[in-house]
Design a protein around this motif. Structure first.
Motif, short mmCIF file in Angstrom:
data_model
loop_
_atom_site.label_atom_id
_atom_site.label_comp_id
_atom_site.label_asym_id
_atom_site.label_seq_id
_atom_site.Cartn_x
_atom_site.Cartn_y
_atom_site.Cartn_z
N ALA A 16 4.09 1.93 -11.88
CA ALA A 16 3.96 2.86 -10.75
C ALA A 16 5.12 2.64 -9.79
O ALA A 16 5.46 1.50 -9.46
CB ALA A 16 2.63 2.65 -10.04
N ILE A 17 5.71 3.76 -9.35
CA ILE A 17 6.90 3.73 -8.50
C ILE A 17 6.72 4.70 -7.35
O ILE A 17 6.20 5.81 -7.53
CB ILE A 17 8.16 4.12 -9.30
CG1 ILE A 17 8.50 3.06 -10.35
CG2 ILE A 17 9.36 4.38 -8.39
CD1 ILE A 17 9.62 3.50 -11.30
N ALA A 23 9.08 2.30 2.31
CA ALA A 23 8.68 1.26 1.37
C ALA A 23 9.18 1.58 -0.03
O ALA A 23 8.92 2.65 -0.56
CB ALA A 23 7.16 1.12 1.35
N VAL A 24 9.91 0.63 -0.61
CA VAL A 24 10.38 0.74 -1.99
C VAL A 24 9.35 0.01 -2.85
O VAL A 24 9.32 -1.22 -2.87
CB VAL A 24 11.78 0.13 -2.17
CG1 VAL A 24 12.31 0.40 -3.57
CG2 VAL A 24 12.73 0.68 -1.12
N THR A 42 9.37 -3.51 -0.84
CA THR A 42 10.43 -3.83 0.12
C THR A 42 10.48 -2.69 1.13
O THR A 42 10.72 -1.54 0.75
CB THR A 42 11.80 -3.97 -0.56
OG1 THR A 42 11.73 -4.97 -1.57
CG2 THR A 42 12.87 -4.33 0.45
N VAL A 43 10.25 -3.00 2.41
CA VAL A 43 10.29 -1.96 3.43
C VAL A 43 11.68 -1.91 4.03
O VAL A 43 12.06 -2.76 4.83
CB VAL A 43 9.23 -2.21 4.52
CG1 VAL A 43 9.29 -1.11 5.58
CG2 VAL A 43 7.84 -2.28 3.91
N GLY A 88 13.49 7.29 -6.81
CA GLY A 88 12.29 6.95 -7.54
C GLY A 88 12.01 7.89 -8.69
O GLY A 88 11.64 7.47 -9.79
N MET A 89 12.18 9.18 -8.44
CA MET A 89 11.87 10.17 -9.47
C MET A 89 12.85 10.10 -10.63
O MET A 89 12.45 10.20 -11.80
CB MET A 89 11.84 11.56 -8.85
CG MET A 89 10.71 11.73 -7.83
SD MET A 89 10.55 13.42 -7.22
CE MET A 89 9.96 14.24 -8.71
N ALA A 90 14.12 9.90 -10.33
CA ALA A 90 15.12 9.78 -11.40
C ALA A 90 14.87 8.52 -12.23
O ALA A 90 14.99 8.53 -13.46
CB ALA A 90 16.53 9.77 -10.81
N SER A 91 14.51 7.44 -11.55
CA SER A 91 14.24 6.19 -12.27
C SER A 91 13.01 6.32 -13.15
O SER A 91 13.00 5.87 -14.30
CB SER A 91 14.04 5.04 -11.27
OG SER A 91 15.23 4.82 -10.52
N ALA A 92 11.96 6.95 -12.62
CA ALA A 92 10.73 7.14 -13.41
C ALA A 92 11.01 7.99 -14.64
O ALA A 92 10.54 7.67 -15.75
CB ALA A 92 9.65 7.79 -12.54
#
Length: 203
Positions: A16-17, A23-24, A42-43, A88-92
């Motif tokens: 989950a990402i 917040a990362v 990580t904020v 996040g979306m590109a990584s997912a």
């Protein structure tokens, strides 16, 4: 496939990402019981690109699993700022493609709101003196998401005075509507135009 790799199966291990807020967030959740095996947060609103991969790698190590054990990916699709959200979306999408597993996109606010009781308002900072918001009843979204000035959202000003709350990996995984269905294409919830604008040639 083994039981842990069966997409949508109760034993599925999910990455989950979320990068829709400062917040990362990355973590590993077992669908059965929504058991959180690991979560790293990580904020830092300026560190999405730098911190996401280390947080994913760290979460996998904390959970003592290999990336090949994952059976699905869940990612928060916003609403959120353009730059952070696309990380996040590109990584997912890249993880899903490389592993050959489904990628489920969910509203990031649902990753918070799903854990509320009664009537609740979830608000996150949209910058430009605005907020992203959605309303929930017993954990189910009934209005939003939308972006407005806090004064235009009843209850938003009070919400902003409380300590910030960010989407959790368990909340993101719980927000998936149907594990048995093929996930829809990922669509980012920007809700407004990105800050960057194309230059207009002058004559």
């Amino acid at each position: 496939m083994s039981g842990s790799r069966t997409a949508g199966g109760h034993g599925t291990l999910v990455l989950a990402i979320d990068t829709a807020t400062p917040a990362v967030t990355a973590g590993v959740v077992r669908v059965e019981g929504f058991e959180v095996l690991a979560e790293r947060v990580t904020v830092d609103a300026r560190a999405h690109a730098e911190q996401l991969t280390p947080n994913v790698v760290g979460a996998l190590a904390d959970a003592s699993i290999a990336v090949g054990d994952l059976g699905a990916v869940v990612v928060g699709c916003g609403p959120g700022p353009f730059t952070g959200l696309r990380v996040g979306m590109a990584s997912a999408a890249a993880f899903g493609h490389a592993l050959g597993v489904p990628v489920h996109g969910v509203c990031s606010l649902d990753g918070i709101g799903i854990d509320t009781d009664g009537d609740a308002l979830v608000v996150t900072d949209a910058r430009r003196r605005e907020v992203y918001w959605a309303r929930y009843r017993d954990g189910v979204r009934i209005d939003g998401p939308a972006v407005n000035a806090p004064a235009d959202v009843p209850g938003a000003v009070d919400a902003l005075t409380r300590p910030p709350v960010y989407p959790t990996v368990a909340g993101l995984v719980r927000a998936v509507d149907d594990w048995s269905a093929n996930p829809a294409p990922l669509v980012p919830l920007y809700l407004r135009r990105p800050d960057a604008k194309p230059s207009v040639p002058t004559r």
